[in-house]
Scaffold this motif. Structure first.
Motif, short mmCIF file in Angstrom:
data_model
loop_
_atom_site.label_atom_id
_atom_site.label_comp_id
_atom_site.label_asym_id
_atom_site.label_seq_id
_atom_site.Cartn_x
_atom_site.Cartn_y
_atom_site.Cartn_z
N LEU A 166 -16.49 40.52 7.24
CA LEU A 166 -16.18 39.79 8.47
C LEU A 166 -16.06 40.75 9.65
CD1 LEU A 166 -13.58 37.20 7.12
CD2 LEU A 166 -15.96 36.81 7.72
N ARG A 167 -15.46 41.93 9.41
CA ARG A 167 -15.33 42.90 10.51
C ARG A 167 -16.70 43.40 10.97
NH1 ARG A 167 -10.90 44.90 7.47
NH2 ARG A 167 -12.25 46.52 6.63
N SER A 168 -17.56 43.73 10.02
CA SER A 168 -18.86 44.29 10.39
C SER A 168 -19.80 43.23 10.98
CB SER A 168 -19.52 44.91 9.16
OG SER A 168 -19.70 43.94 8.13
N SER A 169 -19.49 41.96 10.78
CA SER A 169 -20.37 40.90 11.30
C SER A 169 -20.01 40.49 12.73
CB SER A 169 -20.30 39.68 10.39
OG SER A 169 -19.00 39.10 10.41
N ARG A 170 -18.89 40.94 13.26
CA ARG A 170 -18.47 40.48 14.58
C ARG A 170 -19.44 40.90 15.67
NH1 ARG A 170 -12.04 42.05 13.89
NH2 ARG A 170 -11.55 40.37 12.40
N ARG A 171 -19.94 42.13 15.60
CA ARG A 171 -20.84 42.61 16.65
C ARG A 171 -22.15 41.83 16.68
NH1 ARG A 171 -23.81 48.48 16.74
NH2 ARG A 171 -24.50 48.48 18.91
N PRO A 172 -22.90 41.73 15.57
CA PRO A 172 -24.14 40.95 15.64
C PRO A 172 -23.90 39.47 15.91
CG PRO A 172 -23.69 41.65 13.38
CD PRO A 172 -22.75 42.39 14.26
N LEU A 173 -22.77 38.92 15.44
CA LEU A 173 -22.49 37.50 15.71
C LEU A 173 -22.34 37.25 17.20
CD1 LEU A 173 -19.98 36.36 12.94
CD2 LEU A 173 -22.32 35.62 13.28
N LYS A 174 -21.60 38.11 17.87
CA LYS A 174 -21.38 37.94 19.30
C LYS A 174 -22.69 38.01 20.07
CE LYS A 174 -18.95 40.07 23.20
NZ LYS A 174 -18.07 41.19 23.62
N LEU A 175 -23.54 38.97 19.72
CA LEU A 175 -24.81 39.14 20.43
C LEU A 175 -25.77 37.98 20.14
CD1 LEU A 175 -25.33 42.96 19.89
CD2 LEU A 175 -24.45 41.82 21.91
N LEU A 176 -25.81 37.53 18.88
CA LEU A 176 -26.70 36.42 18.55
C LEU A 176 -26.25 35.12 19.23
CD1 LEU A 176 -27.31 37.15 14.77
CD2 LEU A 176 -29.02 37.22 16.57
N ALA A 177 -24.94 34.94 19.35
CA ALA A 177 -24.45 33.76 20.04
C ALA A 177 -24.85 33.79 21.52
CB ALA A 177 -22.94 33.66 19.90
N GLU A 178 -24.80 34.97 22.13
CA GLU A 178 -25.22 35.09 23.53
C GLU A 178 -26.72 34.86 23.69
OE1 GLU A 178 -24.01 38.80 25.11
OE2 GLU A 178 -21.86 38.48 24.77
N MET A 179 -27.49 35.17 22.65
CA MET A 179 -28.94 34.99 22.72
C MET A 179 -29.38 33.58 22.35
SD MET A 179 -30.11 38.58 20.93
CE MET A 179 -31.85 38.22 21.09
N GLY A 180 -28.44 32.70 22.03
CA GLY A 180 -28.80 31.34 21.65
C GLY A 180 -29.27 31.20 20.22
N LYS A 181 -28.93 32.17 19.37
CA LYS A 181 -29.31 32.13 17.96
C LYS A 181 -28.10 31.84 17.09
CE LYS A 181 -33.60 33.50 18.77
NZ LYS A 181 -34.78 32.68 18.44
N ALA A 182 -27.25 30.94 17.55
CA ALA A 182 -25.99 30.68 16.83
C ALA A 182 -26.24 30.05 15.47
CB ALA A 182 -25.08 29.80 17.68
#
Length: 678
Positions: A370-386
């Motif tokens: 969960l800790r290591s996934s926070r960075r790519p999750l945030k960026l993908l959400a900003e890119m519309g790939k939620a």
């Protein structure tokens, strides 16, 4: 080892082969060699530990130095940007001169064109004479830009592979191999418009290197000097802009100028270029201006590629968003569609890299994943790939939770609380990452359903098997209900779903337990005699145990070690209250209430229906006393305890109490002796 022996390893001229050869000659026997080996190993460990100490001691200095270098790089980039702006302004001022200056530039342009044509013809002749295996006819009409020797390096360890020679024309790059006889052998041919050249920062042992990304893959080449590297990067940019200008000019029916003239006049100008000027007096002061993209936007694709390669995903996304906003605001410059296409492809590449980064998260520990996934999750959400991001995240969490469950079962640990704790962590992290994406909540609900089904199947397979004791089943179910109820604190109610998944299995276990318990009633023949505990200690322990179940037997104690009830009655009271407690926990689910009440009713009636054998001589008053005890003391205690635990009324036991309300006649009271234990 002594200090003198240690100094041998620190000597710059130390050679391991010679040292081993001398060591073998000096040592006698294998034991002495083993001692030397152990001494060398100890020295190696000492050196390693001291190195770690030095690194730890100077750790903050390393960090500060790195920060200073980063600040210096940012300042140099700012200075470079300022110089580009000043140069652009200077060129724009020069472009606003009078017609006489423009006529002079046209004359210089013609002179440069003739000189460029001569250099191009000379380069074509050189290729024809020196390069073996290449058809030089394809170079007719090409503009020569640069040539030179480079060294191809291995992309993994930067080891030199071979020496190569480049011939760069306006739309052709010829790569040749330098053979031992100094002749050139043709290797491949590329289009500079389809090549990305990335500047590689100087590393230890690797300097003046560039990374070229072609259709064949990525290759690293080392230049002779820093000036040569910068010149190659500049020439590749000129080739790219030359072809862009050539395409635009050909659409308008005009002749494109040579690349060197473009570079001298307007290679760094990001505003406009001046078209060819005719000699007509009426059109002397007219010029056609073409809009170009800003410098930062023109090099944005290369910068984004560099950021992605260096794993600076935030900077890459910021530059992509900035470029998209600028193109949406102003797309009038002539190569807007080309830059927009590159930005779109790079955005897709960045999203693929982030999704791959999310898929490779650590699965052995859910917290680490969960800790290591926070960075790519945030960026993908900003890119519309939620949606893609939440799918990958939930898949990683499933693998981590199931691996944790297997380890817990292997170590005989509590799996229910661990599962729902992990589930709450995933839900909390999911809602935090996708708080602004309500459409992703459906994926979370489907995932929770899938994980609950898998968990219930494993629970039935390992803990709720056929023949399990009712007490163990009740503890297992209660261990599932308590942590599941805590999920309501974060807005997730899974209790009804969990009960539905376990219902059929629990009903089957209750039915099997009913048949098994009824089969034990009356199996041992009752002698219908008072229960003798033999010692006062045994009597004291029994009284304390029955008090724990909520029954007081002190009124039935006679003598020092006797209880005025049969041993079967006392044992049944203990067993019935234990089963009643387990059934009360199971009856918290409304669907199981009837099954457990039927079990308790049948069990009580089976014991109450036991009568002495006709061949036995027994005291009927004593038999009546035992039956009255079951009705008047055991049954009310069981009803109260059932209602206290389950929060529900036991209808079947209450009907029994009403049915046997009158009960058999009470026996006559007797004066009896009671022990001092009470």
């Amino acid at each position: 080892m002594t200090d003198n022996q240690m100094k041998i390893f620190n000597n710059k001229d130390f050679r391991p082969e010679k040292y081993i050869q001398n060591l073998v000659q000096e040592c006698v026997g294998g034991s002495e060699l083993q001692q030397k080996k152990q001494q060398i190993q100890e020295y190696s460990e000492q050196t390693s530990s001291s190195l770690k100490k030095y690194v730890y001691a100077n750790y903050m200095q390393f960090i500060e130095t790195a920060n200073e270098i980063q600040h210096l790089e940012s300042e140099m980039n700012q200075l470079s940007h300022i110089l580009l702006i000043e140069q652009r302004n200077l060129l724009s001022c020069l472009g606003d001169g009078n017609s006489q200056n423009l006529n002079k530039e046209v004359e210089e342009y013609d002179q440069e064109s003739s000189s460029v044509d001569e250099s191009s013809q000379q380069a074509i002749r050189s290729v024809k004479e020196l390069v073996q295996g290449f058809n030089s006819k394809v170079l007719e009409g090409k503009t020569f830009l640069n040539d030179g020797a480079l060294i191809e390096l291995d992309s993994n360890d930067y080891r030199p592979i071979q020496r190569v020679f480049f011939f760069l024309f306006n739309d052709t790059l010829i790569v040749c191999k330098i053979r031992h006889d100094k002749k050139l052998e043709f290797i491949s041919q590329y289009d500079p418009r389809k090549i990305a050249v990335i500047n590689i920062k100087d590393l230890d042992g690797v300097k003046n290197a560039i990374n070229t990304i072609t259709t064949d893959g990525s290759k690293i080449f080392q230049c002779i000097s820093t000036a040569a590297k910068n010149e190659w990067i500049e020439k590749f940019e000129i080739a790219l802009k030359f072809n862009q200008q050539l395409n635009q000019k050909s659409k308008k029916g005009q002749t494109p100028p040579p690349a060197s003239v473009q570079k001298q006049s307007n290679s760094l100008d990001n505003k406009s270029i001046t078209s060819d000027i005719t000699g007509s007096p009426t059109e002397e002061n007219n010029s056609v201006t073409e809009n170009w993209a800003p410098d930062w936007l023109a090099i944005a694709p290369e910068e984004i590629q560099s950021f992605i390669a260096q794993r600076h995903f935030e900077e890459a996304l910021n530059l992509i968003q900035k470029s998209e906003e600028y193109i949406a605001y102003d797309s009038t410059f002539w190569n807007a569609s080309e830059i927009s296409g590159k930005i779109k492809n790079l955005k897709t590449s960045l999203s693929n890299v982030l999704i791959e980064e999310l898929s490779n998260c650590q699965v052995r520990s859910l917290q680490a994943a969960l800790r290591s996934s926070r960075r790519p999750l945030k960026l993908l959400a900003e890119m519309g790939k939620a949606r893609q991001a939440c799918g990958k995240l939930l898949k990683v969490c499933s693998n981590a939770i199931r691996m944790t469950q297997r380890e817990a079962r292997r170590n005989n640990a509590e799996i229910s609380e661990l599962f729902f704790c992990d589930l709450s962590q995933v839900v909390s992290e999911f809602l935090r990452a996708f708080s602004n994406q309500p459409a992703c909540v459906s994926s979370l609900v489907v995932w929770c359903n899938t994980e609950l089904r898998y968990f219930s199947n494993q629970l039935i397979k390992h803990y709720l098997t056929k023949g399990s004791q009712l007490e163990n089943v009740a503890k297992c179910v209660e261990g599932v209900r308590k942590p599941c109820a805590k999920l309501t604190e974060i807005g997730l109610d899974l209790g009804y779903h969990v009960e539905g998944l376990l219902r059929s299995t629990l009903e089957q276990i209750i039915e099997d337990s009913r048949y098994r318990l009824l089969d034990t009633i009356g199996r041992s023949e009752d002698t219908w005699q008072p229960y003798n505990l033999q010692t006062k200690t045994n009597l004291k322990n029994l009284l304390r145990e029955m008090e724990g179940f909520g029954i007081d037997l002190r009124n039935h104690v006679t003598g020092d070690t006797w209880i005025n009830l049969t041993q079967c009655t006392v044992n049944f009271c203990r067993h019935f209250l234990s089963v009643n407690e387990s059934c009360a926990f199971l009856a918290k689910n409304e669907a199981l209430k009837m099954s457990v009440e039927i079990l308790l009713r049948d069990l009580f009636l089976a014991q109450h229906a036991i009568t002495p054998n006709s061949a036995m001589t027994v005291d009927l008053n004593f038999v009546t006393k035992n039956k009255n005890y079951l009705l008047q003391e055991l049954l009310p205690t069981a009803i109260d305890k059932y209602e206290k635990i389950s929060g529900r009324r036991n209808d079947f036991l209450c009907e029994l109490r009403a049915q046997f309300g009158g009960g058999p006649p009470k026996p006559k009271p007797r004066s009896i002796y009671q022990t001092d234990v009470i």
